[in-house]
Enzyme design. Structure first.
Site, mmCIF file in Angstrom:
data_model
loop_
_atom_site.group_PDB
_atom_site.id
_atom_site.type_symbol
_atom_site.label_atom_id
_atom_site.label_comp_id
_atom_site.label_asym_id
_atom_site.label_seq_id
_atom_site.Cartn_x
_atom_site.Cartn_y
_atom_site.Cartn_z
ATOM 1 C CG ASP A 11 14.848 15.951 -62.547
ATOM 2 O OD1 ASP A 11 14.368 14.872 -62.183
ATOM 3 O OD2 ASP A 11 14.603 17.041 -61.996
ATOM 4 C CG LEU B 35 9.137 16.136 -53.151
ATOM 5 C CD1 LEU B 35 8.265 17.112 -52.413
ATOM 6 C CD2 LEU B 35 8.936 14.736 -52.617
ATOM 7 N NE ARG B 36 10.552 18.765 -61.987
ATOM 8 C CZ ARG B 36 11.633 19.507 -62.124
ATOM 9 N NH1 ARG B 36 12.718 18.986 -62.616
ATOM 10 N NH2 ARG B 36 11.626 20.762 -61.768
ATOM 11 N N GLY B 37 10.164 13.200 -59.111
ATOM 12 C CA GLY B 37 10.086 11.777 -59.411
ATOM 13 C C GLY B 37 8.794 11.170 -58.906
ATOM 14 C CB THR C 64 6.883 12.054 -62.962
ATOM 15 O OG1 THR C 64 7.366 13.364 -62.784
ATOM 16 C CG2 THR C 64 6.682 11.776 -64.410
#
Lengths: 341, 554
Positions: free
Chosen positions: A191, A272-274, A277
């Protein structure tokens, strides 16, 4: 050291090349993870990309490649303060490396011979403003990977050990490669890589013959081959530089944000990293293509590499995650034709 | 191996060793291998082994010399200055060291000769390295005096006479097709073969690469990477769909591939030639080795170094700091403290602290070893198809838990007359699941064989630093004894004996009764094996996971 192979001359592997170009446009996207068979040009691509990028300007004596004298960390005691041009650093991280060599540690040599307490910078210092390449990242010990990802994210290396308290900037693009047959990477680590791509050996004979032809030409006459590909490489460098400049001006319409969120919800990616990015990668893609705004098309293009490794993992699922993302992208954003209107 | 091929390989090493990466020499120690190594003598080889410390490879400060001299004494690394390096015990290289060597090969200038004495089927050169070494020689099928007249190679093989010799486009295509037909993945192999062909042409003083060069290059570079014939089910996914299926050929027919046909050289002929190069059992064992190592995954990585880097700290002990061990500064100073006055008196150079190498203390840590869960699955006929499916479901459940805990898993199945290790210890769940799904049912129930095979596996794993535990899934109706004879009574007795052994060797396992009704015999067996007993009829997912939790935590 021998000349690296020209980046533009790498046959196929478009996803890998695209992912690497995007991180060159916007290093803050985070690292790239390249998973795939041996002998598919993973390390060739990393080295080629670094050679393609414009040299960095830095203080000659500074161990962390600071751009200006004022930026040198106070522990460095830089003597040579001339500003010089250096190729973008690519640092290889060998497996079995100890954490002191990564972060840096007490300079034992000086401590023992001169009785001085000094810091010996590690690989992270060397990689500042460049690339850190780990082959077989899935075989690297977990605590080292943890450490690397922490630093990659914060952009700063903080060493607190043996009575030293040192910090220095360590902004680098992490490129990891590996062969999934030899063990998987923990989902937590997956991740943390910004983008991930899967590579396979080319399957049709003609592509393979083309690979052979170019490599052979390069081996026999590196200089001539580089000259032949120089215009393409130069063009790509121009495009990357132009994209870097254009990046802050790329606008993000509301409906693109909605698309991002909808995609991530549909994929069930945690955190929320998805989304972030995905958006960053799409912006970089837009900038690279010279588009003023981020469109659905850009999202579509980068969705697989930005989200493929973030899916809630079913350890039993064998179908490629890239395929799953493609399917959901088509479901959420509609088929390609419709979206192109 | 013909002496001619060996000569080819040695001359190529002298000519373009760095370009070809090096040589994988699979041979037991003996006069033949000695002859080959003696022939390489003029190239000035240095040797490294699995135990050579990291700083000897990459260079660094020589601590002992530095301390006694009072100034920095650095030592050059073996890999730094390139040249010919002989790697002894290459079959025992750990993945980290192998990757380090592979990196050095990539950087160029280095010629590796890896001595592989691999005997067991999961031994051999690590894949990362095997991929990069261009040439392969196998010496065990040669008479001891076959190489008595081997000339030494002449050193200083000038850089490759590059642009002069080229491969024709159809020759490149032939190599690519050959590699594809042999199910060789990746592009390094055909590239190295092309380079070898050019090298051979240069050695012969030929202006162009001929079919003969091509065939010899295939023999040296590609033959050993291929999958053996007949294709076994284990070599799935390697064969590409667009390549024609390789034809069965009588390997005796093509006794020497160097008599290549003259006009054109289609890939098919090269493939046949390649297949004829090496004995089938060697090919199989090489392929097996690739598979075993691929399955083993990162399991082998930390085992040897464990104890110096992380975990619960233990008291420091004397030792040399190196790549695996870290200096415990405080303990070192404490060890040196009592001697300061004495040393200061005799010291030539006044120094703040007088340290001697003997004062060094290194840090030690205790770490729990990694777990290995061995699934021992009954696939016999009594285990009717539906029950087998349920058992598979139960295993998948356990696998998911093992995954979450980063455990290693291994799979043993028994049916018919014997037990078989379907999957050596691995962390790759996808592989485990594939093997499991492909597991057929039917035949007798050699329970004893299953349990003892699991015990053997556990013993090997324990030697590698893993902590094994057993999960046995069976209906307990043993009817094949340890010798493979159908005898219900003896089968039960053997099973109990094997269980007792399991109880001593790997206690704390779990026995899952997959029978229609709970079986008292199996409960007894579980007791002997010091394992907990769970009848599957009552074991829904939740209770199974509760039962297994302590087993996995252990």
């Amino acid at each position: 050291m021998s000349q690296p192979f020209p980046f533009s001359a790498i046959v196929g592997q478009e996803a890998m090349k695209h992912a690497m170009v995007l991180t060159a446009v916007d290093p803050s996207i985070g690292g790239v993870l390249v998973f795939g068979d041996r002998g598919t040009g993973k390390s060739t691509a990393v080295r080629a990309l670094a050679a393609l990028l414009p040299p960095i300007r830095c203080v000659a004596g500074c161990p962390v490649n600071s751009p200006r004298k004022a930026d040198c960390p106070d522990w460095t005691a830089v003597e040579d303060t001339r500003i010089v041009s250096r190729p973008t650093p690519v640092v290889d991280l060998p497996l079995g490396v100890s954490d002191d060599r990564v972060t840096g540690a007490l300079d034992i040599e000086r401590a023992l011979t001169k009785g001085e307490k000094a810091f010996q910078p590690g690989l992270l210092a060397k990689a500042n403003r460049g690339y850190l390449y780990i082959d077989e990242v899935n075989l690297l010990e977990d605590h080292i990977v943890d450490l690397l990802l922490d630093v990659a994210q914060s952009g700063e290396n903080l060493v607190e050990r043996e009575g030293l308290s040192i910090r220095h900037p360590a902004r680098f693009v992490l490129v990891g490669s590996g062969n999934p047959e030899e063990g998987e990477l923990r989902p937590q680590l997956l991740d943390r890589f910004g983008l991930s791509v899967e590579v396979t050996s080319p399957h049709d004979i003609d592509t393979r013959v083309e690979v052979m032809r170019r490599r052979d030409a390069f081996d026999r006459d590196p200089r001539g081959f580089l000259k032949l590909w120089k215009p393409q490489d130069a063009q790509l460098r121009q495009d990357i530089l132009a994209a870097r400049k254009a990046l802050p001006k790329v606008s993000t319409p509301e409906n693109t944000l909605t698309d991002c969120a909808a995609l991530c919800i549909a994929l069930g990616s945690d955190g929320l990293r998805g989304e972030l990015t995905l958006l960053k990668a799409a912006r970089a893609a837009a900038a690279f293509e010279g588009a003023g705004t981020v469109e659905r098309e850009h999202l579509r293009r980068v969705a697989a590499m930005a989200l493929g490794h973030r899916l809630r993992r079913d350890p039993m699922d064998e179908s490629g995650s890239a395929a799953r993302v493609e399917r959901i992208v088509a479901d959420t954003l509609g088929p390609v034709r419709v979206a192109a209107e | 191996m013909t002496p001619r091929r060996i000569r080819d390989a040695l001359r190529l090493l002298a000519l373009d060793g760095a370009g070809l990466g090096g040589l994988w020499l699979r041979a037991r120690p003996g006069p033949v291998r000695d002859a080959v190594l003696a022939a390489l003598e003029p190239l000035g080889a240095r040797r490294i082994g699995p135990q050579t410390p990291e700083d000897a490879l990459s260079g660094g400060i020589d601590l002992a010399a530095t301390l006694s001299a009072g100034q920095v004494v650095s030592r050059p690394g073996i890999l730094e200055d390139g040249g010919l390096v002989i790697v002894t015990g290459a079959e025992r290289l750990d993945p980290a060291r192998a990757a380090r060597l592979a990196q050095a090969v990539d950087d160029g200038g280095l010629v590796l000769v890896c001595l592989d004495e691999g005997a067991a089927e999961d031994e051999g050169l690590p894949a990362a390295l095997a991929d990069r070494l261009g040439l392969f020689l196998y010496l065990d099928d040669m008479r001891h005096d076959a190489l008595d007249d081997l000339d030494t190679v002449s050193p200083g093989g000038a850089a490759m006479q590059g642009p002069d010799v080229t491969l024709a486009p159809d020759q490149v295509r032939a190599l690519v097709e050959t590699a594809a037909a042999l199910a060789i993945d990746g592009m390094r192999a055909p590239l190295l073969a092309a380079r070898t062909a050019r090298g051979l042409a240069a050695l012969d003083g030929a202006a162009t690469v001929t079919e003969d060069h091509l065939a010899r290059a295939v023999a040296l570079c590609l033959a050993h990477r291929g999958t053996p014939l007949p294709q076994t089910e284990d070599t799935d996914e390697t064969a590409e769909d667009d390549t024609p299926p390789p034809e069965e050929r009588d390997s005796a027919a093509a006794d020497d591939s160097t008599d290549a046909p003259s006009d054109s050289l289609p890939a098919e002929l090269l493939v046949a030639a390649a297949r004829a190069q090496l004995p089938t059992d060697l090919l199989r064992s090489l392929a097996e080795g690739r598979r075993a190592r691929a399955a083993k995954g990162s399991g082998g990585t930390g085992a040897a170094q464990r104890g110096h880097r992380r975990g619960r700290p233990l008291p420091a002990r004397p030792g040399r700091p190196g790549d695996a061990a870290r200096l415990d500064l405080v303990a070192t100073l404490r060890a040196a403290a009592p001697w300061q006055t004495i040393r200061a008196r005799t010291a030539q150079v006044p120094r703040l602290v007088h340290l001697r190498p003997a004062d060094f203390r290194i840090q030690r840590f205790e770490e729990r070893t990694e777990r290995l869960l061995i699934f021992c699955v009954d696939a016999s006929g009594s285990q009717a198809v539906a029950r087998l499916a349920e058992a598979k479901g139960a295993i998948e459940l356990l696998l998911a838990q093992a995954y979450a805990r980063r455990d290693h898993v291994a799979l043993v199945a028994f049916r018919g007359k014997a037990a078989e290790v379907l999957l050596p210890p691995t962390r790759s769940l996808v592989q485990t699941k594939k093997r499991l799904a492909a597991l057929p049912g039917g035949g007798g129930t050699p329970l004893a064989a299953g349990v003892s095979t699991a015990c053997d596996l556990a013993q090997i794993a324990a030697r590698r630093g893993l902590t094994p535990s057993l999960a046995l899934l069976t209906d307990g109706r043993a009817n094949i004894d340890l010798d493979g004879r159908p005898d219900r009574q003896r089968a039960q007795d053997d099973a109990l004996t094997a269980a007792t052994r399991a109880g001593r060797g790997l206690p704390g396992g779990i026995v899952i009764d997959t029978g229609r009704r709970p079986s008292p015999t199996l409960a007894t067996l579980a007791e002997r094996a010091a394992a907990s007993y769970v009848p599957l009829p009552r074991a829904d997912a939740a209770s199974l996971s509760r039962t297994v939790a302590p087993l996995l935590d252990g």
